[in-house]
Design a protein around this motif. Structure first.
Motif, PDB file in Angstrom:
ATOM      1  N   CYS A 201       3.713   2.699  -2.108  1.00 43.75           N
ATOM      2  CA  CYS A 201       3.368   2.238  -3.451  1.00 43.75           C
ATOM      3  C   CYS A 201       2.229   3.081  -4.007  1.00 43.75           C
ATOM      4  O   CYS A 201       1.236   3.356  -3.309  1.00 43.75           O
ATOM      5  N   THR A 289       8.181  -9.547  -2.867  1.00 42.46           N
ATOM      6  CA  THR A 289       7.778  -8.713  -3.996  1.00 42.46           C
ATOM      7  C   THR A 289       6.916  -7.572  -3.477  1.00 42.46           C
ATOM      8  O   THR A 289       5.851  -7.814  -2.906  1.00 42.46           O
ATOM      9  N   ARG A 290       7.406  -6.362  -3.676  1.00 46.07           N
ATOM     10  CA  ARG A 290       6.671  -5.208  -3.168  1.00 46.07           C
ATOM     11  C   ARG A 290       6.360  -4.246  -4.317  1.00 46.07           C
ATOM     12  O   ARG A 290       7.247  -3.925  -5.110  1.00 46.07           O
ATOM     13  N   CYS A 291       5.117  -3.795  -4.365  1.00 42.48           N
ATOM     14  CA  CYS A 291       4.635  -2.833  -5.358  1.00 42.48           C
ATOM     15  C   CYS A 291       4.938  -3.302  -6.789  1.00 42.48           C
ATOM     16  O   CYS A 291       5.555  -2.574  -7.579  1.00 42.48           O
ATOM     17  N   PRO A 292       4.529  -4.518  -7.171  1.00 46.18           N
ATOM     18  CA  PRO A 292       4.781  -4.981  -8.543  1.00 46.18           C
ATOM     19  C   PRO A 292       4.038  -4.124  -9.557  1.00 46.18           C
ATOM     20  O   PRO A 292       2.834  -3.877  -9.426  1.00 46.18           O
ATOM     21  N   GLY A 293       4.770  -3.641 -10.554  1.00 46.55           N
ATOM     22  CA  GLY A 293       4.158  -2.808 -11.585  1.00 46.55           C
ATOM     23  C   GLY A 293       3.869  -1.395 -11.149  1.00 46.55           C
ATOM     24  O   GLY A 293       3.317  -0.609 -11.914  1.00 46.55           O
TER      25      GLY A 293
END
Length: 773
Positions: A201, A289-293
């Motif tokens: 990320c 949820t991984r690397c949101p945004g």
């Protein structure tokens, strides 16, 4: 259940037990190693990171307390003993200066000295348990062979809990895949974890992180990348524009769906040699949820001069004005490895390995255009240097642009010896050159007939190389390209190796300098094949080796012993028979008159990591009745007198009258002696002395006019025997001859001076009017 010692049993009870075990079919001693009495009460483990399961920092538990081993006097023999304690068959290497990170607690052993045959580490000599003056920055580690001892019971081996760690890093190009040449310099960062490859990320990603990644991949520096562009194509969900093909859009969408993040929160200082040494966080398996945004991290690296990806980059780098480098590597089989040498007062010297670590090694690697350091080598692992030792106790932070910017100590000869010369192995970019060449028919992967791949994609085929003029220099390039170390032999006939289905000769006229990275960089005939001897039996082959010899002439002794002698012709019959006199001697009034000889002593050291042996076996040595000895090599040294502009005015050559160990270093035993038709060679750490008063140890200067000249001596001039480094085989001196006396001075190994000092040497004395009578 408490274990019962075998010593507590009565003789009758022991006999009964053995009989019962025999009846019950207990394993034989050959398959179940005997329990080592000396190791009772000790437990062993490998710790630290980054590492593989068979390597790491060695930790020992004694009296319930875990501790480490200091690297002072640590050797491969000690590593063998410790690897067997850990259940492995043997060691393949060892590390120092806490390569796997510093440990904690006691330092149990210091100055550990093993022969390598001990059954337990307790049988090795040391300062005693717990007696040490080291810090944990000097913790030793081992690299064991990934092969377990049969039937090993590992009840005394404790494996440290395996923390999740980054095992490998790569760049995956997103655009232009399949068209970009290797090495890949830009793309998405992917890390290999135990479960496969994952992306990183980019939230909080910094230039320091990119610097570490580029270093691991073999690049000295990084450059800014258009992250907005990559974010756009990796998040592409809109209708494709007309100028973009639907196939490209589908591919990009597929890449978008394949994003699999495994790492985030990476925060490097920039001096780390490996990404695992940075602060970072792994996603848990249940993270939905991984690397949101965020998006995958992207890195763009700048290749060094050897690996510039395009001619434009090469021209751009060459156009930049750069002074002469003050650091170099010598004695390595591959680019980016070798003994570290530094330039001081126009003379090259070595670096003492005291406090040598990965940070200092990485500064050297990046300064020379490679990545960060993979290993910081101590104990002259890349061979011993000769001459001055310029630096000691180098302490770098890792941010310095040059090793000379690091704090260090200037030392004297008493402070350190060349047995402690420091070396490095740098991370190199992946170029894929090893896939374009292979060896076939040999008894091991280190030898065989050379086959090269030619043709375009879709029509690739393998072919052989014509053996005409194939030699050691060409073999050096092949062994380097395959990652097999040094060349041992370059063979022009390979009839004793099966060629399989490959019979076509596709390359001829190969001529290499020995420094090329791959065979296609050497000169050759191209598509036109011209081979004097046809057939697969006359195709090229190589034998590679992990070690090589390295000969070096003691230049100071030449300068100290040079003198002129007028020797009567009646004392030179043997010398004339062996062509040790100038051509004009043939018309001399034998046995009257004399020849004027420049005499000097030659002391030739083997500073490499393998013995120097004649190429020919003793069955083909030539007996010379006049001198009463065997010649094992046709030409061993060339002696020349040159004008300042390089014109040769006198020459001599010396067959290897007898290669033997005249003297050796204190801890080295002589192995070669010529008496009684003995084996010939020069052992590592020994030297062969040719005294000034023996036949042919001279140059016939009878026909040379008075003037200023250069005396040049070249060892192994025809590259008959492989060495790790041929650049140090020549020695040069300034000499002034007035017709009666000669002054020899400024003697030095050919690559011992700076470029400017060499230019001054060649200009001195500036006369070009010297002539031959």
């Amino acid at each position: 259940m408490r274990p019962v010692s075998i010593r507590q049993w009565s003789p009758w009870g022991l006999l009964l037990c053995l009989l019962c075990c025999s009846c019950l079919g207990a394993p034989s001693p050959s398959t179940a190693p005997e329990k080592r009495p000396g190791s009772q009460g000790l437990r062993f483990r490998l710790a630290g990171f980054p590492r593989k399961p068979f390597e790491g920092r060695v930790e020992i538990q004694r009296a319930g307390e875990w501790g480490t081993i200091c690297d002072d006097d640590f050797t491969l023999q000690a590593a063998h003993v410790l690897c067997r304690e850990l259940g492995f068959t043997e060691a393949t290497g060892w590390t120092h200066s806490a390569k796997y990170g510093p440990g904690t607690g006691r330092i149990w052993l210091d100055n550990l000295s093993c022969s390598g045959t001990e059954q337990s580490v307790t049988e090795c000599a040391s300062r005693g348990w717990g007696n040490s003056d080291c810090t944990h920055d000097e913790d030793a580690g081992v690299i064991c062979k990934d092969q377990r001892l049969p039937g090993f019971s590992d009840s005394n081996v404790i494996e440290v809990e395996q923390h999740l760690q980054v095992e490998e890093v790569r760049l995956r190009p997103v655009v232009g895949r399949g068209r970009r040449p290797l090495p890949v310099t830009e793309g998405l960062v992917e890390v290999r974890l135990p479960d496969g490859w994952f992306q990183v990320c980019d939230k909080g990603w910094s230039a320091h992180n990119s610097h570490v990644v580029c270093g691991m991949l073999g690049f000295p520096s990084e450059k800014r990348v258009n992250t907005a562009f990559y974010r756009q194509i990796t998040k592409l969900k809109v209708k494709p524009k007309p100028r973009v093909g639907r196939g490209s859009i589908k591919r990009l969408l597929a890449q978008r769906q394949q994003h699999s993040f495994g790492l985030h929160g990476v925060a490097c200082v920039g001096t780390e040699a490996h990404l695992s040494l940075c602060s970072l966080e792994f996603y848990r398996a249940n993270d939905t949820t991984r690397c949101p945004g965020g998006a995958p991290a992207v890195v763009s690296c700048v290749p060094g001069p050897l690996y510039a990806a395009s001619s434009g980059q090469k021209k751009q780098q060459q156009s930049k004005p750069q002074g002469e480098t003050r650091v170099r590597l010598k004695g390595g089989a591959h680019p980016g490895e070798g003994r570290v040498e530094v330039l001081k007062a126009s003379t090259w010297g070595t670096v003492c390995d005291r406090k040598w670590d990965l940070q200092a090694a990485s500064v050297v690697c990046r300064e020379l255009g490679f990545g960060s350091a993979r290993e910081a080598l101590s104990g002259a692992r890349m061979g011993q240097g000769m001459g001055a030792i310029h630096l000691s106790e180098v302490r770098c932070s890792g941010q310095e642009p040059s090793l000379w910017k690091c704090p260090h100590k200037n030392i004297t000869a008493e402070d350190c010896s060349h047995s402690r010369d420091a070396g490095v192995r740098c991370n190199l970019p992946y170029t894929g050159v090893e896939t374009k060449i292979r060896l076939s028919g040999g008894r091991s992967r280190h030898e065989g007939r050379v086959e090269v791949q030619i043709g375009e994609a879709g029509s690739l085929r393998w072919g052989l190389i014509c053996g005409d003029d194939w030699g050691t220099l060409e073999a050096m390039v092949v062994c380097r390209q395959l990652g097999l170390g040094y060349a041992n032999h370059g063979l022009q006939e390979t009839w004793y190796w099966d060629s399989g289905n490959t019979t076509e000769v596709v390359m001829s006229g190969v001529r290499c300098t020995g420094s090329e990275l791959s065979l296609d960089q050497c000169a050759h005939h191209g598509t036109h094949i011209a081979c004097k001897r046809t057939g697969t039996r006359f195709t090229a082959g190589v034998i590679c080796s992990e070690t090589a010899s390295d000969l070096l002439l003691h230049s100071a002794l030449v300068q100290e012993t040079a003198y002129i002698e007028d020797r009567p012709l009646h004392m030179l019959y043997c010398a004339a028979e062996e062509n040790c006199l100038a051509r004009s001697a043939r018309s001399a009034p034998w046995p009257y008159g004399h020849r004027r000889l420049l005499r000097f002593s030659s002391q030739i050291h083997n500073l490499g990591r393998a013995d120097f042996r004649p190429k020919a076996g003793r069955h083909s040595w030539v007996w010379h009745e006049c001198h009463g000895h065997y010649h094992s090599m046709d030409i061993f040294t060339h002696y020349d007198i040159l004008t300042p502009n390089g014109t040769k005015v006198a020459e001599g050559h010396k067959a290897s009258f007898c290669l033997e160990d005249t003297e050796c270093q204190e801890d080295v035993a002589k192995r070669y002696e010529c008496a009684n038709f003995g084996e010939q060679g020069i052992t590592v750490g020994c030297w062969d002395l040719y005294r000034h008063d023996i036949d042919c140890q001279w140059i016939d200067i009878t026909d040379v006019r008075p003037g200023n000249y250069i005396l040049q001596v070249v060892i192994n001039p025809n590259f008959e025997v492989a060495e790790s480094d041929f650049t140090n085989n020549a020695m040069k001196c300034n000499c002034k001859y007035d017709g009666h006396r000669i002054w020899v001075h400024n003697c030095h190994i050919g690559d011992a001076f700076s470029e400017e000092a060499n230019r001054r040497f060649e200009r001195y004395p500036g006369q070009t009017s010297n002539q031959i009578v």
